[in-house]
Design a protein around this motif. Structure first.
Motif, PDB file in Angstrom:
ATOM      1  N   MET A   4       0.848  -1.173   0.000  1.00 53.65           N
ATOM      2  CA  MET A   4       0.000   0.000   0.000  1.00 53.65           C
ATOM      3  C   MET A   4       0.896   1.239   0.000  1.00 53.65           C
ATOM      4  O   MET A   4       1.808   1.361   0.806  1.00 53.65           O
ATOM      5  CB  MET A   4      -0.906  -0.027   1.229  1.00 53.65           C
ATOM      6  N   ALA A   5       0.603   2.175  -0.916  1.00 51.40           N
ATOM      7  CA  ALA A   5       1.387   3.400  -1.037  1.00 51.40           C
ATOM      8  C   ALA A   5       1.137   4.315   0.158  1.00 51.40           C
ATOM      9  O   ALA A   5       0.104   4.233   0.830  1.00 51.40           O
ATOM     10  CB  ALA A   5       1.019   4.116  -2.330  1.00 51.40           C
ATOM     11  N   LEU A   6       2.089   5.172   0.421  1.00 53.91           N
ATOM     12  CA  LEU A   6       1.987   6.105   1.540  1.00 53.91           C
ATOM     13  C   LEU A   6       0.736   6.985   1.416  1.00 53.91           C
ATOM     14  O   LEU A   6       0.045   7.227   2.410  1.00 53.91           O
ATOM     15  CB  LEU A   6       3.246   6.965   1.619  1.00 53.91           C
ATOM     16  N   VAL A   7       0.433   7.433   0.222  1.00 54.04           N
ATOM     17  CA  VAL A   7      -0.757   8.271   0.008  1.00 54.04           C
ATOM     18  C   VAL A   7      -2.020   7.507   0.402  1.00 54.04           C
ATOM     19  O   VAL A   7      -2.911   8.054   1.064  1.00 54.04           O
ATOM     20  CB  VAL A   7      -0.833   8.730  -1.466  1.00 54.04           C
ATOM     21  N   ASP A   8      -2.091   6.239   0.045  1.00 59.51           N
ATOM     22  CA  ASP A   8      -3.261   5.424   0.394  1.00 59.51           C
ATOM     23  C   ASP A   8      -3.350   5.215   1.899  1.00 59.51           C
ATOM     24  O   ASP A   8      -4.431   5.237   2.479  1.00 59.51           O
ATOM     25  CB  ASP A   8      -3.195   4.074  -0.324  1.00 59.51           C
ATOM     26  N   ARG A   9      -2.214   5.016   2.535  1.00 52.90           N
ATOM     27  CA  ARG A   9      -2.208   4.812   3.984  1.00 52.90           C
ATOM     28  C   ARG A   9      -2.656   6.078   4.719  1.00 52.90           C
ATOM     29  O   ARG A   9      -3.401   6.015   5.689  1.00 52.90           O
ATOM     30  CB  ARG A   9      -0.813   4.398   4.450  1.00 52.90           C
ATOM     31  N   ILE A  10      -2.192   7.237   4.259  1.00 52.14           N
ATOM     32  CA  ILE A  10      -2.599   8.503   4.876  1.00 52.14           C
ATOM     33  C   ILE A  10      -4.099   8.736   4.674  1.00 52.14           C
ATOM     34  O   ILE A  10      -4.807   9.167   5.594  1.00 52.14           O
ATOM     35  CB  ILE A  10      -1.762   9.672   4.318  1.00 52.14           C
ATOM     36  N   ALA A  11      -4.602   8.454   3.486  1.00 57.00           N
ATOM     37  CA  ALA A  11      -6.032   8.609   3.218  1.00 57.00           C
ATOM     38  C   ALA A  11      -6.854   7.683   4.104  1.00 57.00           C
ATOM     39  O   ALA A  11      -7.891   8.089   4.661  1.00 57.00           O
ATOM     40  CB  ALA A  11      -6.329   8.343   1.740  1.00 57.00           C
ATOM     41  N   ASP A  12      -6.400   6.450   4.273  1.00 61.04           N
ATOM     42  CA  ASP A  12      -7.094   5.491   5.138  1.00 61.04           C
ATOM     43  C   ASP A  12      -7.092   5.967   6.592  1.00 61.04           C
ATOM     44  O   ASP A  12      -8.105   5.894   7.293  1.00 61.04           O
ATOM     45  CB  ASP A  12      -6.426   4.115   5.029  1.00 61.04           C
ATOM     46  N   LEU A  13      -5.965   6.492   7.038  1.00 60.93           N
ATOM     47  CA  LEU A  13      -5.867   7.014   8.397  1.00 60.93           C
ATOM     48  C   LEU A  13      -6.814   8.205   8.598  1.00 60.93           C
ATOM     49  O   LEU A  13      -7.496   8.303   9.620  1.00 60.93           O
ATOM     50  CB  LEU A  13      -4.427   7.428   8.699  1.00 60.93           C
ATOM     51  N   ALA A  14      -6.870   9.095   7.632  1.00 63.21           N
ATOM     52  CA  ALA A  14      -7.762  10.248   7.723  1.00 63.21           C
ATOM     53  C   ALA A  14      -9.222   9.814   7.814  1.00 63.21           C
ATOM     54  O   ALA A  14     -10.007  10.378   8.595  1.00 63.21           O
ATOM     55  CB  ALA A  14      -7.557  11.175   6.524  1.00 63.21           C
ATOM     56  N   ILE A  15      -9.594   8.810   7.075  1.00 66.09           N
ATOM     57  CA  ILE A  15     -10.972   8.290   7.122  1.00 66.09           C
ATOM     58  C   ILE A  15     -11.261   7.697   8.496  1.00 66.09           C
ATOM     59  O   ILE A  15     -12.318   7.948   9.088  1.00 66.09           O
ATOM     60  CB  ILE A  15     -11.195   7.253   6.002  1.00 66.09           C
ATOM     61  N   ARG A  16     -10.325   6.922   9.030  1.00 65.55           N
ATOM     62  CA  ARG A  16     -10.529   6.324  10.359  1.00 65.55           C
ATOM     63  C   ARG A  16     -10.616   7.394  11.445  1.00 65.55           C
ATOM     64  O   ARG A  16     -11.454   7.309  12.343  1.00 65.55           O
ATOM     65  CB  ARG A  16      -9.425   5.320  10.666  1.00 65.55           C
ATOM     66  N   ILE A  17      -9.778   8.415  11.371  1.00 60.79           N
ATOM     67  CA  ILE A  17      -9.832   9.512  12.355  1.00 60.79           C
ATOM     68  C   ILE A  17     -11.178  10.234  12.260  1.00 60.79           C
ATOM     69  O   ILE A  17     -11.798  10.549  13.272  1.00 60.79           O
ATOM     70  CB  ILE A  17      -8.660  10.491  12.147  1.00 60.79           C
ATOM     71  N   GLY A  18     -11.630  10.478  11.043  1.00 60.68           N
ATOM     72  CA  GLY A  18     -12.923  11.131  10.849  1.00 60.68           C
ATOM     73  C   GLY A  18     -14.063  10.341  11.457  1.00 60.68           C
ATOM     74  O   GLY A  18     -14.962  10.908  12.096  1.00 60.68           O
ATOM     75  N   ARG A  19     -14.050   9.025  11.321  1.00 61.79           N
ATOM     76  CA  ARG A  19     -15.100   8.177  11.895  1.00 61.79           C
ATOM     77  C   ARG A  19     -15.073   8.215  13.425  1.00 61.79           C
ATOM     78  O   ARG A  19     -16.112   8.266  14.064  1.00 61.79           O
ATOM     79  CB  ARG A  19     -14.952   6.743  11.399  1.00 61.79           C
ATOM     80  N   VAL A  20     -13.888   8.186  14.007  1.00 64.77           N
ATOM     81  CA  VAL A  20     -13.778   8.240  15.469  1.00 64.77           C
ATOM     82  C   VAL A  20     -14.276   9.589  15.983  1.00 64.77           C
ATOM     83  O   VAL A  20     -15.050   9.649  16.941  1.00 64.77           O
ATOM     84  CB  VAL A  20     -12.318   7.981  15.922  1.00 64.77           C
ATOM     85  N   LEU A  21     -13.866  10.673  15.353  1.00 66.35           N
ATOM     86  CA  LEU A  21     -14.322  12.000  15.782  1.00 66.35           C
ATOM     87  C   LEU A  21     -15.831  12.148  15.631  1.00 66.35           C
ATOM     88  O   LEU A  21     -16.492  12.724  16.497  1.00 66.35           O
ATOM     89  CB  LEU A  21     -13.606  13.093  14.996  1.00 66.35           C
ATOM     90  N   ALA A  22     -16.381  11.645  14.556  1.00 67.12           N
ATOM     91  CA  ALA A  22     -17.825  11.740  14.340  1.00 67.12           C
ATOM     92  C   ALA A  22     -18.592  11.003  15.427  1.00 67.12           C
ATOM     93  O   ALA A  22     -19.694  11.397  15.807  1.00 67.12           O
ATOM     94  CB  ALA A  22     -18.192  11.195  12.962  1.00 67.12           C
ATOM     95  N   SER A  23     -18.015   9.948  15.953  1.00 65.02           N
ATOM     96  CA  SER A  23     -18.702   9.190  16.996  1.00 65.02           C
ATOM     97  C   SER A  23     -18.528   9.834  18.377  1.00 65.02           C
ATOM     98  O   SER A  23     -19.261   9.522  19.305  1.00 65.02           O
ATOM     99  CB  SER A  23     -18.197   7.746  17.036  1.00 65.02           C
TER     100      SER A  23
END
Length: 130
Positions: free
Chosen positions: A1-20
């Motif tokens: 997995m490319a670094l860009v994909d990993r950062i995007a995945d991390l941003a999505i996970r952080i967004g889900r945690v904050l939303a909850s």
């Protein structure tokens, strides 16, 4: 997995945690706010959230009615009043200890000059947190 994909995945996970974690009941979110002013003795609400009305009870004295009743009176409010002209007297949003009320349905706020004279302002901003 490319670094860009990993950062995007991390941003999505952080967004889900904050939303909850942060919703409308979070204490860091304003329960109500209003931007209003008085011109020729008439109150004008420019913008508001969860504020039903603003009554001018006397020059420089206002009662802000909440659209939704707060759970109790253990809320914090802060306000700022603007001078009507660039070189006019300073305006302060204040509350007097005994005459002004703070309930779950409304809060009384006053606007005064540095000389402690009640006076209207063309712009007063109030925010309520709970």
């Amino acid at each position: 997995m490319a670094l860009v994909d990993r950062i995007a995945d991390l941003a999505i996970r952080i967004g889900r945690v904050l939303a909850s974690k942060i919703d409308a009941t979070h204490p860091g979110v304003a329960r109500a706010w209003v931007c209003f002013g008085v011109i020729d003795g008439q109150v004008f609400i420019r913008a508001a959230h969860q504020v039903l009305a603003v009554d001018r009870t006397a020059p420089g004295r206002y009662r802000i009615h909440f659209a939704v009743r707060l759970p109790d009176t253990h809320y914090c409010w802060t306000a700022l009043a603007r001078s009507a002209v660039d070189r006019g007297q300073q305006r302060f949003a204040v509350v007097r200890a005994e005459d002004d009320l703070k309930t779950a349905r409304f809060v009384d706020v006053s606007c005064a000059t540095a000389a402690s004279t009640f006076t209207d302002s063309t712009e007063i901003n109030l925010v309520v947190y709970r």
